[in-house]
Design a protein around this motif. Sequence first.
Motif, PDB file in Angstrom:
ATOM      1  N   THR A  99      78.461 -23.162 -10.778  1.00  0.00           N
ATOM      2  CA  THR A  99      78.138 -22.109 -11.757  1.00  0.00           C
ATOM      3  C   THR A  99      77.606 -21.273 -10.672  1.00  0.00           C
ATOM      4  OG1 THR A  99      75.606 -22.788 -11.731  1.00  0.00           O
ATOM      5  CG2 THR A  99      76.916 -23.859 -13.327  1.00  0.00           C
ATOM      6  N   GLY A 100      77.168 -20.013 -11.447  1.00  0.00           N
ATOM      7  CA  GLY A 100      76.412 -19.031 -10.555  1.00  0.00           C
ATOM      8  C   GLY A 100      75.283 -19.414  -9.668  1.00  0.00           C
ATOM      9  N   GLY A 101      74.533 -20.625 -10.270  1.00  0.00           N
ATOM     10  CA  GLY A 101      73.395 -21.101  -9.468  1.00  0.00           C
ATOM     11  C   GLY A 101      72.430 -21.533 -10.607  1.00  0.00           C
TER      12      GLY A 101
ATOM     13  N   TYR B  62      80.329 -15.658   3.091  1.00  0.00           N
ATOM     14  CA  TYR B  62      79.471 -14.463   3.274  1.00  0.00           C
ATOM     15  C   TYR B  62      79.145 -13.968   1.773  1.00  0.00           C
ATOM     16  CZ  TYR B  62      79.850 -14.032   8.422  1.00  0.00           C
ATOM     17  OH  TYR B  62      79.870 -14.302   9.547  1.00  0.00           O
ATOM     18  N   ASN B  63      78.208 -13.272   1.469  1.00  0.00           N
ATOM     19  CA  ASN B  63      77.696 -12.581   0.233  1.00  0.00           C
ATOM     20  C   ASN B  63      77.020 -11.304   0.883  1.00  0.00           C
ATOM     21  OD1 ASN B  63      78.368 -14.564  -1.952  1.00  0.00           O
ATOM     22  ND2 ASN B  63      76.905 -15.662  -0.874  1.00  0.00           N
ATOM     23  N   ALA B  64      77.484 -10.154   0.083  1.00  0.00           N
ATOM     24  CA  ALA B  64      77.381  -8.759   0.698  1.00  0.00           C
ATOM     25  C   ALA B  64      76.138  -8.263  -0.326  1.00  0.00           C
ATOM     26  CB  ALA B  64      78.486  -8.041   0.502  1.00  0.00           C
ATOM     27  N   ARG B  65      75.061  -9.118  -0.867  1.00  0.00           N
ATOM     28  CA  ARG B  65      74.225  -8.620  -1.596  1.00  0.00           C
ATOM     29  C   ARG B  65      73.188  -9.928  -1.781  1.00  0.00           C
ATOM     30  NH1 ARG B  65      75.267 -13.050  -4.881  1.00  0.00           N
ATOM     31  NH2 ARG B  65      77.486 -13.456  -4.396  1.00  0.00           N
ATOM     32  N   PHE B  66      71.946  -9.458  -2.455  1.00  0.00           N
ATOM     33  CA  PHE B  66      71.053 -10.328  -2.521  1.00  0.00           C
ATOM     34  C   PHE B  66      71.736 -11.501  -3.509  1.00  0.00           C
ATOM     35  CE2 PHE B  66      67.566  -7.296  -2.378  1.00  0.00           C
ATOM     36  CZ  PHE B  66      66.559  -8.203  -1.575  1.00  0.00           C
ATOM     37  N   GLY B  67      71.523 -13.063  -3.282  1.00  0.00           N
ATOM     38  CA  GLY B  67      71.858 -13.986  -4.272  1.00  0.00           C
ATOM     39  C   GLY B  67      71.106 -14.098  -5.487  1.00  0.00           C
ATOM     40  N   ASP B  68      71.841 -14.594  -6.318  1.00  0.00           N
ATOM     41  CA  ASP B  68      71.041 -14.881  -7.514  1.00  0.00           C
ATOM     42  C   ASP B  68      71.360 -16.179  -7.838  1.00  0.00           C
ATOM     43  OD1 ASP B  68      70.002 -14.776 -10.159  1.00  0.00           O
ATOM     44  OD2 ASP B  68      71.359 -12.964 -11.057  1.00  0.00           O
ATOM     45  N   PRO B  69      70.434 -17.060  -7.796  1.00  0.00           N
ATOM     46  CA  PRO B  69      68.974 -17.124  -8.094  1.00  0.00           C
ATOM     47  C   PRO B  69      68.008 -17.026  -6.981  1.00  0.00           C
ATOM     48  CG  PRO B  69      69.420 -19.357  -8.448  1.00  0.00           C
ATOM     49  CD  PRO B  69      70.752 -18.675  -8.122  1.00  0.00           C
ATOM     50  N   GLU B  70      68.650 -16.853  -5.721  1.00  0.00           N
ATOM     51  CA  GLU B  70      67.952 -16.950  -4.668  1.00  0.00           C
ATOM     52  C   GLU B  70      66.885 -15.637  -4.550  1.00  0.00           C
ATOM     53  OE1 GLU B  70      71.113 -17.304  -4.527  1.00  0.00           O
ATOM     54  OE2 GLU B  70      71.504 -18.529  -2.960  1.00  0.00           O
ATOM     55  N   THR B  71      67.213 -14.510  -4.918  1.00  0.00           N
ATOM     56  CA  THR B  71      66.277 -13.553  -5.090  1.00  0.00           C
ATOM     57  C   THR B  71      65.081 -13.644  -5.660  1.00  0.00           C
ATOM     58  OG1 THR B  71      68.237 -12.044  -5.319  1.00  0.00           O
ATOM     59  CG2 THR B  71      66.400 -10.704  -5.731  1.00  0.00           C
TER      60      THR B  71
ATOM     61  N   VAL C 241      72.735  -8.931   3.846  1.00  0.00           N
ATOM     62  CA  VAL C 241      73.879  -9.845   4.203  1.00  0.00           C
ATOM     63  C   VAL C 241      73.240 -11.070   4.060  1.00  0.00           C
ATOM     64  CG1 VAL C 241      73.245  -9.616   6.560  1.00  0.00           C
ATOM     65  CG2 VAL C 241      75.712 -10.336   5.928  1.00  0.00           C
ATOM     66  N   TYR C 242      73.947 -11.975   3.615  1.00  0.00           N
ATOM     67  CA  TYR C 242      73.717 -13.449   3.256  1.00  0.00           C
ATOM     68  C   TYR C 242      74.733 -14.460   3.379  1.00  0.00           C
ATOM     69  CZ  TYR C 242      73.821 -16.554  -1.150  1.00  0.00           C
ATOM     70  OH  TYR C 242      74.148 -17.603  -2.136  1.00  0.00           O
ATOM     71  N   PRO C 243      74.695 -14.921   4.597  1.00  0.00           N
ATOM     72  CA  PRO C 243      75.808 -16.037   4.781  1.00  0.00           C
ATOM     73  C   PRO C 243      75.306 -17.058   4.210  1.00  0.00           C
ATOM     74  CG  PRO C 243      74.659 -15.084   6.965  1.00  0.00           C
ATOM     75  CD  PRO C 243      73.899 -14.754   5.822  1.00  0.00           C
TER      76      PRO C 243
ATOM     77  N   CYS D 217      67.698 -22.404  -0.984  1.00  0.00           N
ATOM     78  CA  CYS D 217      68.643 -23.451  -1.385  1.00  0.00           C
ATOM     79  C   CYS D 217      68.711 -23.427  -2.826  1.00  0.00           C
ATOM     80  CB  CYS D 217      68.131 -24.912  -1.000  1.00  0.00           C
ATOM     81  SG  CYS D 217      67.907 -25.101   0.802  1.00  0.00           S
ATOM     82  N   ASP D 218      70.130 -23.030  -3.184  1.00  0.00           N
ATOM     83  CA  ASP D 218      70.531 -22.773  -4.479  1.00  0.00           C
ATOM     84  C   ASP D 218      71.320 -24.177  -4.843  1.00  0.00           C
ATOM     85  OD1 ASP D 218      71.707 -21.797  -6.896  1.00  0.00           O
ATOM     86  OD2 ASP D 218      73.266 -20.647  -5.759  1.00  0.00           O
ATOM     87  N   HIS D 219      71.426 -24.374  -6.185  1.00  0.00           N
ATOM     88  CA  HIS D 219      72.097 -25.553  -6.576  1.00  0.00           C
ATOM     89  C   HIS D 219      73.179 -25.148  -7.816  1.00  0.00           C
ATOM     90  CE1 HIS D 219      67.891 -27.034  -5.331  1.00  0.00           C
ATOM     91  NE2 HIS D 219      68.283 -28.351  -5.661  1.00  0.00           N
ATOM     92  N   LYS D 220      74.284 -25.249  -7.250  1.00  0.00           N
ATOM     93  CA  LYS D 220      75.465 -24.684  -7.792  1.00  0.00           C
ATOM     94  C   LYS D 220      76.096 -25.479  -9.056  1.00  0.00           C
ATOM     95  CE  LYS D 220      76.745 -20.707  -5.807  1.00  0.00           C
ATOM     96  NZ  LYS D 220      77.370 -20.646  -4.343  1.00  0.00           N
ATOM     97  N   PRO D 221      76.177 -26.693  -8.939  1.00  0.00           N
ATOM     98  CA  PRO D 221      76.840 -27.781  -9.796  1.00  0.00           C
ATOM     99  C   PRO D 221      76.074 -27.514 -11.284  1.00  0.00           C
ATOM    100  CG  PRO D 221      77.200 -28.911  -7.763  1.00  0.00           C
ATOM    101  CD  PRO D 221      76.247 -27.675  -7.827  1.00  0.00           C
TER     102      PRO D 221
HETATM  103  N1  GLY Z   1      73.588 -17.866  -5.219  1.00  0.00           N
HETATM  104  C1  GLY Z   1      75.086 -17.842  -5.323  1.00  0.00           C
HETATM  105  C2  GLY Z   1      75.426 -16.306  -5.398  1.00  0.00           C
HETATM  106  O1  GLY Z   1      74.409 -15.409  -5.596  1.00  0.00           O
HETATM  107  O2  GLY Z   1      76.504 -16.301  -5.086  1.00  0.00           O
END
Ligand code: GLY
Length: 431
Positions: A225-227, A284-293, A268-270, A211-215
Amino acid sequence: MNVLLVGSGGREHAIAWRLSQSPRLSKLWIAPGNPGTAPFGENVDVRATDLDGLVALAQRIHADLVVVGPEDPLAAGLVDRLAATNIPAFGPSGAAAQLEASKAFAKNLMRDAGIATSGSATFEDAGRAAAYVRDVGHLVVVKADGLAAGKGVTVCDDVAQAEAAIDAAMRDRAFGAAGARVVIEERMFGRETSAHAFTDGVTVRHMPFSCDHKPVFDGDRGPNTGGMGVYSPPSWLPERVAEAIRRDVTERTVRAMADAGTPYRGVVYPGMMLTADGPRVVEYNARFGDPETEVLLPRLRSDLLDICDAVAHGRLAEVPVEWDDRATVGVMMVSPGYPGTYPSGAPIEGIESVDEDVQVFMAGTARDTSGRLVTAGGRVLCVVAGGTTVAEARERAYDNVQRISFEGAHYRTDIAARADEALTFPVPATR
Ligand code: GLY
């Protein structure tokens, strides 16, 4: 194996760290990398958007595999360009990366495949889009159709805000060509989670949820933000709902992409929202998330290079993909002013004083002419700690964040604070 990793964020620092642990790695190059990736290979000054430069570099180093971190080179067709020169790559083709690069493409795919998402309409004319938000009778989210570095989405509280978001995207071109077309969605309410998976187009291996926190500010206030921070796993996510997401969203998406003639390989990251009507895809995201990775890869027990290589060659079913059951929490430290304008060049102190088992993944950092570590971006670094519970990992992450400083450093103080709060409404697994 000779491996080229493309990108320069905290995500790529985490990927470089895990690739470097593989006994199959001969040498790693990172383009362009950052001071965090430097200990694991050779940083090469080729930008992630310089497709000619990246293909030439991959050829020069005789790359056996190229691992692509960010979305822009994927959408621009880097994987196709590499395939044309017989260099295997981890990441989707340009056509498959449309899943992230065009919100309208994703909406059409979900509609055709019966994947649950919010209702939406797509517009290429600002006047018609504005008339729609005035008439539609529910709150909306205005999304630039194309890639906008996480900034092209406005979650609107009223019609005036929606009209302003349409003007910014379509008339003022605040996100460049990405805003020539907008997707206007019905606003959803609920709790969000990221559902990452590896796939070679046929086999799907799910990662733990995160779970990311965007704001940018505590309490989910301020611009996106990007996370700003992340945790894994979300104990509030019921297993039957998690299973429904894996089966009815991620696996169905991979099948739908193959059926549509755009087979999907890579991560793949819905991005999901659990609503009172069931889980829904936000994007959808087509790559690893940042900061999830940064919180997922410390939990990976298997060899990341084996997995990426198997994905690139359509052999994912043959390799183990195992995760440990520790909890992890990552807190992002950012420059003052981010996600707006921010200074750079501030010396970063204290990294050497973090606990041995706590990771500091570098994002917007650089070395100055005297070799000092300084800030060089909005998101500067991500401090990641583990624990037997999210609460324990959170306490350790914040304890270590306080040992690191740079002028004007900002971080949210409530990352993972609600991770153990039960959902306040029942979520049906299916519609
Ligand atoms: N965690 C948001 C992103 O990677 O787009």
